[in-house]
Design a protein around this motif. Structure first.
Motif, PDB file in Angstrom:
ATOM      1  N   ARG A  47      54.913 -24.362 -46.185  1.00 55.15           N
ATOM      2  CA  ARG A  47      54.221 -25.643 -46.412  1.00 55.15           C
ATOM      3  C   ARG A  47      53.900 -25.842 -47.892  1.00 55.15           C
ATOM      4  O   ARG A  47      54.136 -26.910 -48.456  1.00 55.15           O
ATOM      5  N   GLN A  50      57.221 -26.337 -49.890  1.00 60.71           N
ATOM      6  CA  GLN A  50      57.831 -27.637 -49.596  1.00 60.71           C
ATOM      7  C   GLN A  50      56.988 -28.782 -50.172  1.00 60.71           C
ATOM      8  O   GLN A  50      57.529 -29.752 -50.687  1.00 60.71           O
ATOM      9  N   THR A  51      55.674 -28.645 -50.073  1.00 60.14           N
ATOM     10  CA  THR A  51      54.771 -29.658 -50.635  1.00 60.14           C
ATOM     11  C   THR A  51      54.936 -29.701 -52.143  1.00 60.14           C
ATOM     12  O   THR A  51      55.041 -30.772 -52.750  1.00 60.14           O
ATOM     13  N   ASP A  52      55.004 -28.532 -52.734  1.00 62.06           N
ATOM     14  CA  ASP A  52      55.095 -28.392 -54.174  1.00 62.06           C
ATOM     15  C   ASP A  52      56.394 -28.966 -54.737  1.00 62.06           C
ATOM     16  O   ASP A  52      56.400 -29.665 -55.750  1.00 62.06           O
ATOM     17  N   PHE A  55      57.602 -32.635 -51.072  1.00 62.27           N
ATOM     18  CA  PHE A  55      56.811 -33.671 -50.398  1.00 62.27           C
ATOM     19  C   PHE A  55      55.674 -34.243 -51.242  1.00 62.27           C
ATOM     20  O   PHE A  55      55.220 -35.356 -50.975  1.00 62.27           O
ATOM     21  N   GLY A  57      52.200 -35.359 -52.348  1.00 58.21           N
ATOM     22  CA  GLY A  57      51.033 -35.702 -51.507  1.00 58.21           C
ATOM     23  C   GLY A  57      51.373 -36.774 -50.500  1.00 58.21           C
ATOM     24  O   GLY A  57      50.504 -37.556 -50.101  1.00 58.21           O
ATOM     25  N   GLN A 216      49.986 -34.862 -55.403  1.00 62.41           N
ATOM     26  CA  GLN A 216      49.307 -34.171 -54.294  1.00 62.41           C
ATOM     27  C   GLN A 216      47.861 -34.611 -54.067  1.00 62.41           C
ATOM     28  O   GLN A 216      47.344 -34.460 -52.974  1.00 62.41           O
ATOM     29  N   MET A 232      51.542 -36.442 -44.786  1.00 64.35           N
ATOM     30  CA  MET A 232      51.906 -35.022 -44.788  1.00 64.35           C
ATOM     31  C   MET A 232      52.161 -34.506 -43.372  1.00 64.35           C
ATOM     32  O   MET A 232      53.010 -33.633 -43.181  1.00 64.35           O
ATOM     33  N   LEU A 236      55.550 -32.620 -42.730  1.00 64.70           N
ATOM     34  CA  LEU A 236      55.510 -31.178 -42.429  1.00 64.70           C
ATOM     35  C   LEU A 236      55.777 -30.879 -40.954  1.00 64.70           C
ATOM     36  O   LEU A 236      55.749 -29.721 -40.536  1.00 64.70           O
TER      37      LEU A 236
END
Lengths: 390, 240
Positions: A47, A50-52, A55, A57, A216, A232, A236
């Protein structure tokens, strides 16, 4: 408080038999916490990565954009709306334009996605600054997986062919300016990254994008016509589902281990009730009710899990902590696992996991311990004193 | 009910099913036991001695008739009430001692007091007093497996006496003991009976026990055949 004391006294008095059950049960404790911690670590790592890298924020998708449908991709672009443009100018969002393309590395043909991104962006953690090369006609950033599959190295030139907004084919030589190492396969495999303005010019899609990635810490999500906000939870969802699936698969091992431990405890309880009828009769003659005797024997069984928790803590805490610190090196083959695992997996043991596991084992052990004791309810004191089962 | 009696049976009948047939263990037994009696049920095997003891001890219930112990009708007691009666007022001594194997001597004797909810201090005081009665105060930490038969029975007596019950029921208490140990045990029981005014009922066919009894009830085929009272039992002073 008399029953727990008596139960503990009886349990410890049983000696080796108790400790064998306790050791097996303590393995269940450690394995459950370890495996669940590993999956939690896997999920958390995936997570975060992948967010970093992808995706941010949350994202805004052009309404026709569907990452799983290559047929609509050519039409999934539109002018960036003003509300998002403001965020982009403030550095709070990064637009991405995606176009289907073909490259010809070493004379081979490979269909890819050509993604345009602002080299100066800081919304996602990609080394896009390497794309800021004025001397190069079309600088390209690729990931290590893509480099491995195509055999491309930094400084190599590769022909890229694409179609512009009118559907007209065009081609150009592009230069690999950097190969990035990333845990996230979805920003690496079968794709190349180019400067956004170049891609917009090459496809004649000036000031257009397929999606916009938000920073983010974004808290406000404006309504924009023709663009759909993807939060998110949505982005996710696949990772969460995948981790859950892996978790269920991994659970089988500890269910088997737990079942073995429970079988041992069940067996001990059945034998206890069979062998200790005279003792039960004595307890009844001393004035203990059958209900209390059932409670005592159930508690004796359930206390296996309390002792197991203590034993598991003695050897499990140092073991699990060292594992959490050093991590588990992932084999190369795991790179194709489908989620961003990283080279080393670090288990995460939360308080909830430890308490949850303890409660689960205590509950299961209590139920397993209680089941054979129901026979006591039918036991006549006179039969029990003679060592007979009613 | 006549309140001068601790135990009273009225037309007590106990029938056990045995396959398709039935066995009458007690056949219209009428008996009364007063406070501080030192009495025994004697008779051949199968005469109903243990059955009567079990009913009086609320471990079993009558098929017909009534057994009243400390003013409570045994046949009307629930399991819980029966357990409470045993816990507060009745002590048991068994032929095979029935000590709890994982507990020490102290813990075995302490057990009935734990059920009564006494404080640790009170328990210790009473346990030590009971062990002094049976001259085992120096064996508090021993486990039953480390005791001889005579010592084990003395621990069982201490366990029965520790809560100072009104009634002690002893089922063949000397059957597993030699003559010397039997006399020691009987003298101890007699002393307890005298000093604490505890009512003792034995079920026995051991002559050594019978010689100590002040009242001998002979049961034959579940019926009271004889009920004799002795002012000066012959066993007194034996084995010394």
């Amino acid at each position: 408080m008399i029953l727990p004391r008596l139960a503990l006294r009886n349990l410890l008095g049983a000696g080796l038999k108790t400790w064998l059950n306790v050791v097996v049960l303590s393995f269940s404790f450690v394995v459950i916490i370890w495996s669940q911690g590993l999956y939690k670590g896997m999920g958390d790592q995936a997570r975060v990565a992948q967010t970093d890298a992808e995706f941010g924020g949350g994202q805004y998708w052009q309404e026709k954009y569907d990452p799983f449908d290559p047929l609509t991709l050519q039409d999934a672009h539109a002018a960036i709306p003003e509300s998002l443009q403001t965020k982009i100018e403030k550095g709070e969002a990064a637009p991405i334009l995606i176009s289907q393309a073909t490259i010809y590395p070493e004379g081979r043909l490979q269909t890819i996605l050509m993604k345009g991104i602002d080299p100066a962006q800081s919304v996602v953690n990609l080394p896009t600054r390497f794309l800021d090369q004025e001397n190069e006609d079309l600088p390209v950033l690729i990931g290590t997986r893509m480099a491995k599959n195509t055999g491309l190295k930094i400084g190599d030139t590769v022909t890229v062919r694409w179609r512009d907004v009118q559907g007209t084919f065009d081609a150009r030589d592009a230069k690999i300016v950097q190969i990035m190492k990333t845990n996230v396969p979805t920003v690496d495999q079968a794709q190349i990254w180019v400067p956004l303005d170049k891609l917009q010019a090459l496809t004649r899609m000036e000031n257009e994008a397929s999606l916009v990635i938000l920073a983010q810490d974004t808290r406000e999500f404006p309504q924009t016509s023709g663009w759909i906000h993807k939060d998110m939870d949505f982005l996710l969802k696949d990772i969460n589902t995948l981790v859950k699936t892996k978790q269920v698969g991994g659970s089988i091992i500890y269910i088997i281990l737990l079942a073995l431990a429970m079988l041992a405890i069940f067996n001990t309880q059945v034998l206890s009730i069979f062998r200790r009828r005279k003792e039960m009769g004595t307890l009844m003659s001393l004035g203990m009710t059958r209900g209390k005797i059932i409670q005592l024997f159930t508690m004796e069984g359930a206390m296996h899990s309390v002792l197991a928790a203590v034993v598991a803590a003695i050897y499990g805490i140092p073991l699990l902590l060292s594992f959490a610190k050093k991590g588990w090196a992932m084999p190369q083959a795991m790179d194709d696992y489908g989620i961003a695992l990283g080279e080393v997996l670090f288990p995460v043991y939360g308080t909830g996991l430890v308490i949850g596991t303890t409660v689960l084992i205590l509950l299961v052990t209590t139920i397993v311990s209680f089941l054979p004791t129901r026979k006591i309810a039918k036991l006549k004191p006179t039969d029990a004193l003679r060592g007979k089962m009613t | 009910m006549d309140n001068s009696y601790l135990i009273k049976t009225d037309e007590l009948v106990k029938i056990f099913p045995m396959g398709k047939s039935k066995i009458t263990a007690l056949n219209h037994v009428n008996l009364q036991f007063k406070k501080a009696e030192f009495s025994g049920l004697v008779g051949p095997s199968g005469s109903g001695k243990t059955t009567l003891l079990n009913i009086v001890g609320s471990l079993d219930s009558p098929t017909e008739g009534s057994a009243t112990v400390m003013g409570r009708k045994i046949e009307d007691l629930s399991h819980k009430q029966g357990a409470e009666l045993r816990n507060r007022h009745i002590g048991f001594i068994f032929q095979t001692f029935n000590l709890l194997p994982v507990y020490t001597v102290f813990e075995n004797v302490e057990f009935p007091l734990l059920l009564l909810g006494l404080s640790a201090q009170e328990r210790k005081k009473k346990v030590m007093k009971a062990l002094e009665w049976v001259q085992l105060a120096d064996r508090v930490k021993s486990k039953p497996a480390q005791l001889s038969g005579g010592e084990s029975q003395r621990v069982a007596i201490a366990r029965a006496v520790v809560k100072e019950p009104k009634i002690i029921l002893a089922d063949e208490p000397t059957a597993n003991l030699d003559a010397e140990n039997s006399h020691n045990i009987l003298r101890t029981l007699e002393k307890i009976n005298r000093e604490l005014e505890t009512t003792f009922i034995f079920a026995t066919h051991d002559e050594k026990v019978i010689r100590y009894l002040r009242r001998k009830i002979t049961l034959i085929d579940g019926k009271v055949a004889r009920d004799e009272v002795f002012e000066n039992p012959v066993g007194k002073g034996e084995g010394q």
